[in-house]
Scaffold this active site. Structure first.
Site, short mmCIF file in Angstrom:
data_model
loop_
_atom_site.label_atom_id
_atom_site.label_comp_id
_atom_site.label_asym_id
_atom_site.label_seq_id
_atom_site.Cartn_x
_atom_site.Cartn_y
_atom_site.Cartn_z
CB VAL A 198 -7.74 26.97 25.03
CG1 VAL A 198 -9.07 26.44 24.50
CG2 VAL A 198 -6.80 25.82 25.30
CE LYS A 199 -8.10 34.81 26.54
NZ LYS A 199 -7.69 35.66 27.63
#
Ligand code: B12
Length: 248
Positions: A126-127
């Site tokens: 996600v980062k």
């Protein structure tokens, strides 16, 4: 715009370049002479030594600056240009939902002994990277990140179990062409394990791949330095949904 250019150092077209290398000799006057000899043989004329530093026992790192006489012919440059539209996360999700009508399954890993996971994590987690969220953020993508040092048989098994539409492999270490050997082993294993219509898209990435080698390595695409998750998601949609290479 001219199709012929030369490097720029102090003045336009002066041909000045800077390069660095290491020689397996301790740092002394002779070593500096050796570095200049190499630079001259590389075509730098005149060549200046701008930095020399011993790196551990018996090795010296050099930076040399000098003029080359070679011309760059821009019309002969070959690169892989992006040949698909760059979509937003919302557009990717909408297309997958409307046209595939199920989640698009992605399996990722670093294979062989490679433990450099930062690149594949940047694409999948996600980062993300460079202000973009990774593929896990896309609601219509199901992502399984197997992590580092995954064997090819385990990767094939995971792809089968997850009914992967795409397998994303990262290779950062290139010593002794490990990235090429591992990629060839991977593509051969998928060809052997699954018939063409059931085979996922095979994608590799890493900073030192030659993007022109996709056919030779048997992969559908190679992504190099500076790739962002959005480019990968857009490619998946382009290839799997728009080009209709969906598995039957
Ligand atoms: C961090 C790092 C490590 C960390 C890794 C931690 C981790 N969890 O990943 C640690 C300390 C463990 C490590 C270990 C080693 N490392 Co190291 N490491 C690095 C370093 C400094 C940065 C790599 C990195 O994270 N880059 C940032 C990411 C975001 O960039 P990226 O990988 O290029 O990924 C981008 C693209 O390439 C692309 N991409 C990458 N993969 C994929 C996959 C897909 C599917 C797609 C679509 C895109 C994609 O998208 C990403 C985002 O833009 C590099 C040097 C450097 N500055 O690059 C050396 C480097 C890669 N390491 C190197 C070496 C030699 C090693 C060791 C062998 C050292 C040793 N003697 O022990 C070990 C090997 C361990 C192993 N078994 O693999 C060499 C490799 C040389 C070579 N020619 O192969 C390098 C180049 C350093 C050097 N100059 O010598 N390393």
């Amino acid at each position: 715009m001219s199709t012929i250019v030369r490097p720029y150092g102090d003045m336009t077209g002066d041909g000045m370049v800077q390069t660095s290398f290491t020689l397996p000799i301790p740092h002394d006057k002779k070593a500096e002479g050796a570095a200049l000899q190499l630079a001259a043989k590389m075509g730098l004329d005149p060549a200046m030594l701008v930095h020399a530093k011993q790196m551990g026992e018996g090795f010296t790192f050099f930076v040399v600056y000098g003029r080359v006489n070679h011309l760059v012919e821009l019309d002969k440059v070959q690169v892989v240009e992006r040949d698909f539209p760059l979509l937003t996360a919302k557009e990717v999700n909408t297309l997958v939902k409307k046209k595939l009508r199920r989640k698009l399954s992605v399996v990722g890993a670093c294979i062989g002994t490679d433990a450099h996971t930062v690149g594949i994590d940047a694409i999948l987690n996600v980062k993300g990277i460079a202000g973009e969220k990774g593929l896990e953020y896309y609601r219509e993508l199901k992502v399984v990140n197997l992590g580092a040092q995954v064997t090819v048989p385990d990767l094939v098994e995971a792809a089968r179990k997850e009914k992967a539409d795409a397998v994303l492999v990262s290779q950062v270490v290139t010593q002794r062409d490990a990235h090429l050997h591992n990629t060839r082993e991977m593509t051969a294993a998928f060809r052997e394990a699954l018939p063409a219509h059931k085979r996922p898209l095979l994608i590799v990435g890493g900073p030192r791949f030659d993007e022109l080698m996709a056919d030779e390595l048997g992969v559908d695409r190679i992504f190099g330095r500076g790739t962002t998750p959005r480019e990968v998601a857009s490619f998946l949609v382009h290839k799997i949904i728009e080009k209709g290479s969906e598995k039957k």
